[in-house]
Design a protein around this motif. Sequence first.
Motif, PDB file in Angstrom:
ATOM      1  N   ILE A   1      -5.981  12.920 -19.697  1.00 18.96           N
ATOM      2  CA  ILE A   1      -5.233  13.691 -18.710  1.00 18.96           C
ATOM      3  C   ILE A   1      -5.368  15.200 -18.927  1.00 18.96           C
ATOM      4  O   ILE A   1      -5.433  15.964 -17.968  1.00 18.96           O
ATOM      5  CB  ILE A   1      -3.747  13.251 -18.664  1.00 18.96           C
ATOM      6  CG1 ILE A   1      -3.046  13.849 -17.452  1.00 18.96           C
ATOM      7  CG2 ILE A   1      -3.024  13.617 -19.930  1.00 18.96           C
ATOM      8  CD1 ILE A   1      -3.531  13.350 -16.149  1.00 18.96           C
ATOM      9  N   ALA A   2      -5.442  15.643 -20.166  1.00 21.68           N
ATOM     10  CA  ALA A   2      -5.560  17.082 -20.427  1.00 21.68           C
ATOM     11  C   ALA A   2      -6.843  17.636 -19.815  1.00 21.68           C
ATOM     12  O   ALA A   2      -6.831  18.703 -19.192  1.00 21.68           O
ATOM     13  CB  ALA A   2      -5.515  17.356 -21.921  1.00 21.68           C
ATOM     14  N   GLN A   3      -7.946  16.918 -19.959  1.00 20.22           N
ATOM     15  CA  GLN A   3      -9.208  17.365 -19.367  1.00 20.22           C
ATOM     16  C   GLN A   3      -9.134  17.354 -17.844  1.00 20.22           C
ATOM     17  O   GLN A   3      -9.632  18.248 -17.183  1.00 20.22           O
ATOM     18  CB  GLN A   3     -10.365  16.483 -19.842  1.00 20.22           C
ATOM     19  CG  GLN A   3     -11.718  16.966 -19.366  1.00 20.22           C
ATOM     20  CD  GLN A   3     -12.051  18.368 -19.883  1.00 20.22           C
ATOM     21  OE1 GLN A   3     -11.886  18.651 -21.062  1.00 20.22           O
ATOM     22  NE2 GLN A   3     -12.503  19.236 -19.009  1.00 20.22           N
ATOM     23  N   ARG A   4      -8.486  16.333 -17.295  1.00 24.90           N
ATOM     24  CA  ARG A   4      -8.353  16.234 -15.836  1.00 24.90           C
ATOM     25  C   ARG A   4      -7.526  17.388 -15.284  1.00 24.90           C
ATOM     26  O   ARG A   4      -7.832  17.949 -14.243  1.00 24.90           O
ATOM     27  CB  ARG A   4      -7.715  14.889 -15.486  1.00 24.90           C
ATOM     28  CG  ARG A   4      -7.750  14.537 -14.033  1.00 24.90           C
ATOM     29  CD  ARG A   4      -9.219  14.454 -13.561  1.00 24.90           C
ATOM     30  NE  ARG A   4      -9.268  14.142 -12.176  1.00 24.90           N
ATOM     31  CZ  ARG A   4      -9.621  12.964 -11.694  1.00 24.90           C
ATOM     32  NH1 ARG A   4     -10.023  12.012 -12.494  1.00 24.90           N
ATOM     33  NH2 ARG A   4      -9.616  12.747 -10.410  1.00 24.90           N
ATOM     34  N   ILE A   5      -6.476  17.768 -16.014  1.00 25.03           N
ATOM     35  CA  ILE A   5      -5.654  18.911 -15.605  1.00 25.03           C
ATOM     36  C   ILE A   5      -6.489  20.182 -15.630  1.00 25.03           C
ATOM     37  O   ILE A   5      -6.441  20.994 -14.706  1.00 25.03           O
ATOM     38  CB  ILE A   5      -4.407  19.037 -16.501  1.00 25.03           C
ATOM     39  CG1 ILE A   5      -3.456  17.863 -16.235  1.00 25.03           C
ATOM     40  CG2 ILE A   5      -3.711  20.367 -16.295  1.00 25.03           C
ATOM     41  CD1 ILE A   5      -2.330  17.734 -17.245  1.00 25.03           C
ATOM     42  N   THR A   6      -7.282  20.355 -16.672  1.00 29.49           N
ATOM     43  CA  THR A   6      -8.149  21.533 -16.774  1.00 29.49           C
ATOM     44  C   THR A   6      -9.174  21.566 -15.642  1.00 29.49           C
ATOM     45  O   THR A   6      -9.382  22.600 -15.010  1.00 29.49           O
ATOM     46  CB  THR A   6      -8.878  21.547 -18.131  1.00 29.49           C
ATOM     47  OG1 THR A   6      -7.901  21.575 -19.172  1.00 29.49           O
ATOM     48  CG2 THR A   6      -9.790  22.742 -18.261  1.00 29.49           C
ATOM     49  N   ASP A   7      -9.806  20.428 -15.368  1.00 28.68           N
ATOM     50  CA  ASP A   7     -10.847  20.355 -14.341  1.00 28.68           C
ATOM     51  C   ASP A   7     -10.312  20.567 -12.928  1.00 28.68           C
ATOM     52  O   ASP A   7     -10.917  21.266 -12.123  1.00 28.68           O
ATOM     53  CB  ASP A   7     -11.577  19.006 -14.392  1.00 28.68           C
ATOM     54  CG  ASP A   7     -12.393  18.828 -15.659  1.00 28.68           C
ATOM     55  OD1 ASP A   7     -12.642  19.827 -16.367  1.00 28.68           O
ATOM     56  OD2 ASP A   7     -12.764  17.674 -15.944  1.00 28.68           O
ATOM     57  N   PHE A   8      -9.180  19.948 -12.608  1.00 31.55           N
ATOM     58  CA  PHE A   8      -8.649  19.991 -11.242  1.00 31.55           C
ATOM     59  C   PHE A   8      -7.732  21.186 -11.000  1.00 31.55           C
ATOM     60  O   PHE A   8      -7.600  21.658  -9.881  1.00 31.55           O
ATOM     61  CB  PHE A   8      -7.910  18.681 -10.923  1.00 31.55           C
ATOM     62  CG  PHE A   8      -7.439  18.569  -9.499  1.00 31.55           C
ATOM     63  CD1 PHE A   8      -8.349  18.539  -8.446  1.00 31.55           C
ATOM     64  CD2 PHE A   8      -6.093  18.487  -9.196  1.00 31.55           C
ATOM     65  CE1 PHE A   8      -7.925  18.430  -7.135  1.00 31.55           C
ATOM     66  CE2 PHE A   8      -5.656  18.381  -7.888  1.00 31.55           C
ATOM     67  CZ  PHE A   8      -6.573  18.348  -6.860  1.00 31.55           C
ATOM     68  N   ALA A   9      -7.100  21.699 -12.042  1.00 32.27           N
ATOM     69  CA  ALA A   9      -6.174  22.833 -11.967  1.00 32.27           C
ATOM     70  C   ALA A   9      -5.094  22.623 -10.900  1.00 32.27           C
ATOM     71  O   ALA A   9      -4.975  23.391  -9.954  1.00 32.27           O
ATOM     72  CB  ALA A   9      -6.938  24.128 -11.706  1.00 32.27           C
ATOM     73  N   PRO A  10      -4.267  21.569 -11.067  1.00 31.64           N
ATOM     74  CA  PRO A  10      -3.257  21.279 -10.047  1.00 31.64           C
ATOM     75  C   PRO A  10      -2.084  22.253 -10.091  1.00 31.64           C
ATOM     76  O   PRO A  10      -1.832  22.907 -11.104  1.00 31.64           O
ATOM     77  CB  PRO A  10      -2.787  19.872 -10.441  1.00 31.64           C
ATOM     78  CG  PRO A  10      -2.959  19.837 -11.921  1.00 31.64           C
ATOM     79  CD  PRO A  10      -4.219  20.633 -12.175  1.00 31.64           C
TER      80      PRO A  10
END
Length: 92
Positions: A37-46
């Motif tokens: 999830i941390a990488q997904r947050i970084t990639d998507f920048a929600p």
Amino acid sequence: MFRILVVSDGAKSAEELSSTLTRRGYSCSLTTDIQNIAQRITDFAPDLILLAGSHPGIKERATLIKRDTALPVMAVVAIDRLNEADSQLDPV
């Protein structure tokens, strides 16, 4: 455009939620991969993270994400049994 990351346990309702938000003009991304999830947050920048599903650890996940990010987190919980209502509706 407001960006929402929907984190789900794979429930169909989360897909419907993401689809509905997209139709309403939000940019949504759906993931079931809580381990990364941390990488997904970084990639998507929600701008907002929605935790959707019926898994029992949803409050704990919301607490961990809120602790590790400055992003607002909202838990959307599906309650299957009436006697679970009290424990699942506590604010995160």
